[in-house]
Design a protein around this motif. Structure first.
Motif, PDB file in Angstrom:
ATOM      1  N   SER A 160       7.974  10.758  15.355  1.00 50.41           N
ATOM      2  CA  SER A 160       8.485  11.210  14.035  1.00 50.41           C
ATOM      3  C   SER A 160       8.203   9.651  13.640  1.00 50.41           C
ATOM      4  O   SER A 160       8.993   9.138  12.150  1.00 50.41           O
ATOM      5  N   VAL A 161       6.390   9.279  13.333  1.00 46.82           N
ATOM      6  CA  VAL A 161       6.369   7.991  12.432  1.00 46.82           C
ATOM      7  C   VAL A 161       5.368   8.484  11.522  1.00 46.82           C
ATOM      8  O   VAL A 161       3.954   9.216  11.656  1.00 46.82           O
ATOM      9  N   SER A 162       5.465   8.545  10.371  1.00 42.36           N
ATOM     10  CA  SER A 162       5.168   9.203   9.461  1.00 42.36           C
ATOM     11  C   SER A 162       4.968   8.887   8.383  1.00 42.36           C
ATOM     12  O   SER A 162       5.913   7.054   8.078  1.00 42.36           O
ATOM     13  N   VAL A 163       4.085   7.738   7.130  1.00 44.49           N
ATOM     14  CA  VAL A 163       4.390   7.489   6.136  1.00 44.49           C
ATOM     15  C   VAL A 163       4.779   8.079   5.231  1.00 44.49           C
ATOM     16  O   VAL A 163       5.578   7.497   3.813  1.00 44.49           O
ATOM     17  N   ALA A 164       5.095   9.050   5.134  1.00 41.76           N
ATOM     18  CA  ALA A 164       6.655  10.208   4.277  1.00 41.76           C
ATOM     19  C   ALA A 164       7.895   9.766   4.502  1.00 41.76           C
ATOM     20  O   ALA A 164       8.531   9.029   5.754  1.00 41.76           O
ATOM     21  N   LEU A 165       8.331   9.279   3.460  1.00 41.05           N
ATOM     22  CA  LEU A 165       9.644   8.656   3.136  1.00 41.05           C
ATOM     23  C   LEU A 165      10.518  10.707   2.904  1.00 41.05           C
ATOM     24  O   LEU A 165      10.455  11.282   2.597  1.00 41.05           O
ATOM     25  N   ARG A 166      12.099  10.506   4.142  1.00 37.80           N
ATOM     26  CA  ARG A 166      12.651  11.777   3.674  1.00 37.80           C
ATOM     27  C   ARG A 166      13.170  11.686   2.236  1.00 37.80           C
ATOM     28  O   ARG A 166      13.261  10.376   1.759  1.00 37.80           O
ATOM     29  N   THR A 196       2.544   0.074  -8.127  1.00 36.11           N
ATOM     30  CA  THR A 196       3.127   0.631  -8.106  1.00 36.11           C
ATOM     31  C   THR A 196       3.513   1.871  -8.370  1.00 36.11           C
ATOM     32  O   THR A 196       4.179   2.417  -7.528  1.00 36.11           O
ATOM     33  N   LYS A 197       2.539   2.749  -8.962  1.00 36.44           N
ATOM     34  CA  LYS A 197       2.158   3.977  -9.294  1.00 36.44           C
ATOM     35  C   LYS A 197       2.544   4.704  -7.868  1.00 36.44           C
ATOM     36  O   LYS A 197       3.843   5.858  -7.304  1.00 36.44           O
ATOM     37  N   VAL A 198       1.614   3.885  -6.572  1.00 40.31           N
ATOM     38  CA  VAL A 198       1.553   4.475  -5.396  1.00 40.31           C
ATOM     39  C   VAL A 198       2.737   4.467  -4.846  1.00 40.31           C
ATOM     40  O   VAL A 198       3.450   5.466  -4.303  1.00 40.31           O
ATOM     41  N   LEU A 199       3.870   3.419  -4.962  1.00 40.30           N
ATOM     42  CA  LEU A 199       5.561   2.987  -4.618  1.00 40.30           C
ATOM     43  C   LEU A 199       5.885   4.201  -5.082  1.00 40.30           C
ATOM     44  O   LEU A 199       6.722   5.075  -4.686  1.00 40.30           O
ATOM     45  N   LEU A 200       5.856   4.572  -6.603  1.00 45.15           N
ATOM     46  CA  LEU A 200       6.908   5.673  -7.234  1.00 45.15           C
ATOM     47  C   LEU A 200       6.193   6.935  -6.504  1.00 45.15           C
ATOM     48  O   LEU A 200       7.062   7.761  -6.399  1.00 45.15           O
ATOM     49  N   THR A 209       0.770  -1.308   0.309  1.00 45.14           N
ATOM     50  CA  THR A 209      -0.241   0.072   0.432  1.00 45.14           C
ATOM     51  C   THR A 209       0.545   0.778   0.461  1.00 45.14           C
ATOM     52  O   THR A 209       0.530   2.414  -0.555  1.00 45.14           O
ATOM     53  N   ARG A 210       1.752   0.814   0.938  1.00 41.52           N
ATOM     54  CA  ARG A 210       2.754   2.217   1.074  1.00 41.52           C
ATOM     55  C   ARG A 210       4.510   1.924   0.824  1.00 41.52           C
ATOM     56  O   ARG A 210       4.795   0.967   1.650  1.00 41.52           O
ATOM     57  N   ALA A 211       5.274   3.132  -0.042  1.00 49.56           N
ATOM     58  CA  ALA A 211       6.793   2.234   0.631  1.00 49.56           C
ATOM     59  C   ALA A 211       7.215   2.402   1.425  1.00 49.56           C
ATOM     60  O   ALA A 211       8.381   2.169   1.556  1.00 49.56           O
ATOM     61  N   CYS A 212       6.906   3.397   2.693  1.00 46.01           N
ATOM     62  CA  CYS A 212       7.304   3.566   3.810  1.00 46.01           C
ATOM     63  C   CYS A 212       7.252   2.429   4.500  1.00 46.01           C
ATOM     64  O   CYS A 212       8.449   2.093   5.183  1.00 46.01           O
ATOM     65  N   TYR A 213       6.688   1.424   4.010  1.00 51.21           N
ATOM     66  CA  TYR A 213       5.934  -0.236   5.225  1.00 51.21           C
ATOM     67  C   TYR A 213       7.883  -0.970   4.538  1.00 51.21           C
ATOM     68  O   TYR A 213       8.693  -1.599   4.547  1.00 51.21           O
ATOM     69  N   PHE A 214       8.818  -0.480   3.699  1.00 48.87           N
ATOM     70  CA  PHE A 214       9.521  -0.694   3.029  1.00 48.87           C
ATOM     71  C   PHE A 214      11.241  -0.736   4.024  1.00 48.87           C
ATOM     72  O   PHE A 214      12.011  -1.408   4.155  1.00 48.87           O
ATOM     73  N   LEU A 215      10.637   0.048   4.956  1.00 47.22           N
ATOM     74  CA  LEU A 215      11.356   0.785   5.315  1.00 47.22           C
ATOM     75  C   LEU A 215      11.273   0.886   7.398  1.00 47.22           C
ATOM     76  O   LEU A 215      11.777  -0.115   7.723  1.00 47.22           O
TER      77      LEU A 215
END
Length: 412
Positions: A187-193, A391-395, A56-62
Motif C-alpha cells: 500500500s505504498v503509493s505517491v497518491a494521497l488519500r 509548488t504546482k506539483v505539490l498542490l 518532487t511530490r507531496a507524498c514525501y511530506f507523509l
C-alpha cells in the motif's frame, strides 16, 4: 583538482540552500549569474513556505515522518538510526518505483545509489509546516534519540496530568494521519488519500495562513494550476491586500531584472562573435522591451522599498553591491526606457559588466577568454517564478487527494 562544494553541517537551512544551488546549476535558465538569488528566494519563501525546487511530490511530506515514527516505535538507537533510515528510505523508493505513477519518485535513475534521500530534501519543509516538531537538523535528531527515549520512559512513570500539561516528548505533530494498512511493505503509493491531503492542507493553513500557498491549498481549484506565474493569482478574492502588493513587487522585479540577464547573454554572444546567438538574444530583448514599455504606468511610481523589506523579513543578507546594482538598473530603466539599455555602449552594459566582475572577479566571462570559451550559450535567462513550478506539483497532489474517494484511495 576538481572543485567541490562543502559546508559545516550545523544549519539545516544553510545545508538545504546549498543543495538547491547545486540543483539550480542543472537548469541553465535559472542560474543566478547576477547575484539576485537573495531576492528570488525571499519571495519564494514568502509565497510558498516550506517548499523547495528539489521537492518532487507531496507524498514525501507523509512518507518521511511515517518512516521516522516507525524508527522511534522500534526504538532504534542513535548510533544505528542514520543507517537504518537510509535502508528504509531506499526500500520505500524501490516500492514506489514499481507503481503506476513514478513521476517525481526518488531514485528513478540512480536507484539505490541515490545520494540525497527524501528525508534530506523534505526536512526543512516538514519543520516549516509543523509536521516535524523537533527543532534541529536531521543529524542532531539522530543524536538525540537515546536521550529522547530516556525522557519519554521517565515521564511515563510520572503521575497522570489531568490537564494535559505534562505531555510525553514528541518529535512529530500528534495528528499525522496513520499510514495505510501494511505500510511500509505494501500500500505504498505517491497518491494521497483524502485524509492525507486534508492534513497537509490544514498544516499549511495553520502555519502559513497569509501565504499564497495557503490560499491555493484552501481553494483547491484545479484551474489555479494553469497559471504560468504566481502573480496571475493576485486578483483572487482570497488574496489579501498585503499579499497582492507583494505579488506586484515580485512581478515587476522578475520582469525588469530579466532584461539584465538577457543583456548579459547578448554581451557574451557578441564577445564570442556568435551570430546565431546574437540574433536570438536581440529578438528576446526586443520582446522584453515591448513588454516593459507596456508597464510604464506600473513602473512610474514603483519603489524597491517593499522588495528590500521582504528580503530582511526572510532573514537573508543582501549586501550594498547587490542593492546598488538593482537600484541603478531600475532607475536607468525608468528614466531612459528599456530600449536605451540594450544599445551599444549604454551605461546599462557597463553596469552589467561591472556586476559580473564584482561577483566573479577573475572568472568573469566578459573579461576572461577561457571562461567565455566554456560558456554554453544560455545562462540565467529564465524569468523568476519563485518556485511556482515545483509548488504546482505539490498542490496538484493535494487537490487530487481531496477529490479522491476513499474507495479510489484504497491502495494509496
Amino acid at each position: 583538482m576538481g572543485s567541490t562544494l562543502a559546508w559545516l553541517d550545523y544549519s539545516e537551512r544553510d545545508r538545504r540552500r546549498a543543495l538547491e544551488v547545486i540543483d539550480l546549476f542543472r537548469e541553465t535558465g535559472t542560474v543566478d549569474e547576477l547575484g539576485l538569488a537573495g531576492v528570488r528566494d525571499s519571495y519564494s519563501d514568502l509565497f510558498f513556505p516550506g517548499t523547495s525546487t528539489i521537492q518532487t511530490r507531496a507524498c514525501y511530506f507523509l512518507l518521511v515522518p511515517w518512516t521516522f515514527l516507525r524508527l522511534e516505535r522500534l526504538g532504534k538507537r542513535s548510533n544505528e538510526a542514520a543507517a537504518w533510515t537510509r535502508r528504509e528510505e531506499l526500500r520505500l523508493n524501490r516500492r514506489l518505483r514499481t507503481g503506476d505513477d513514478t513521476a517525481g519518485v526518488f531514485g528513478i535513475q540512480a536507484g539505490d545509489a541515490l545520494k540525497r534521500l527524501p528525508s534530506e530534501v523534505y526536512w526543512g519543509g516538514l519543520g516549516s509546516w509543523g509536521i516535524r516538531t523537533f527543532s534541529g537538523h536531521m543529524w542532531a535528531y539522530f543524536r538525540s534519540l537515546d536521550s529522547f527515549y530516556s525522557r519519554r520512559h521517565q515521564l511515563r512513570d510520572t503521575p497522570h496530568d489531568p490537564e494535559g500539561k505534562r505531555a510525553l516528548p514528541a518529535n512529530w505533530h500528534p495528528h499525522i494521519p496513520s499510514p495505510p494498512s501494511g505500510f511500509p511493505y505494501k500500500s505504498v503509493s505517491v497518491a494521497l488519500r483524502p485524509q492525507d491531503a486534508a492534513y497537509l492542507r490544514d498544516r499549511i493553513q495553520a502555519r502559513h495562513a497569509e501565504s499564497l500557498l495557503a490560499v491555493l491549498a484552501s481553494r483547491a481549484v484545479r484551474a489555479d494550476l494553469a497559471a504560468d506565474r504566481p502573480w496571475r493569482h493576485s486578483a483572487l478574492a482570497e488574496v489579501s491586500p498585503t499579499l497582492r502588493e507583494h505579488l506586484r513587487d515580485a512581478r515587476l522585479f522578475a520582469i525588469c531584472m530579466q532584461g539584465a540577464a538577457l543583456l548579459y547573454n547578448l554581451m557574451l554572444s557578441e564577445k564570442q562573435g556568435h551570430g546565431g546567438r546574437m540574433e536570438t538574444y536581440h529578438a528576446e530583448l526586443a520582446d522584453w522591451v515591448a513588454e516593459v514599455q507596456g508597464l510604464r504606468s506600473d513602473l512610474a511610481d514603483w519603489q524597491l522599498d517593499g522588495v528590500w523589506s521582504v528580503v530582511r523579513a526572510k532573514g537573508r543578507s543582501l549586501g550594498y553591491p547587490t542593492q546598488s546594482f538593482v537600484t541603478r538598473w531600475i532607475d536607468d530603466l525608468k528614466r531612459d526606457g528599456p530600449e536605451a539599455l540594450v544599445r551599444q555602449h549604454s551605461a546599462a552594459r557597463a553596469l552589467v559588466r561591472e556586476r559580473e566582475v564584482q561577483l566573479k572577479r577573475g572568472r568573469a566571462r566578459l573579461t576572461n577568454a577561457r571562461h567565455l570559451e566554456l560558456w554554453g550559450g544560455r545562462s540565467g535567462t529564465g524569468r523568476m517564478a519563485y518556485r511556482w513550478g515545483a509548488t504546482k506539483v505539490l498542490l496538484k497532489d493535494i487537490i487530487d487527494g481531496l477529490e479522491r474517494s476513499e474507495g479510489d484511495a484504497g491502495n494509496a
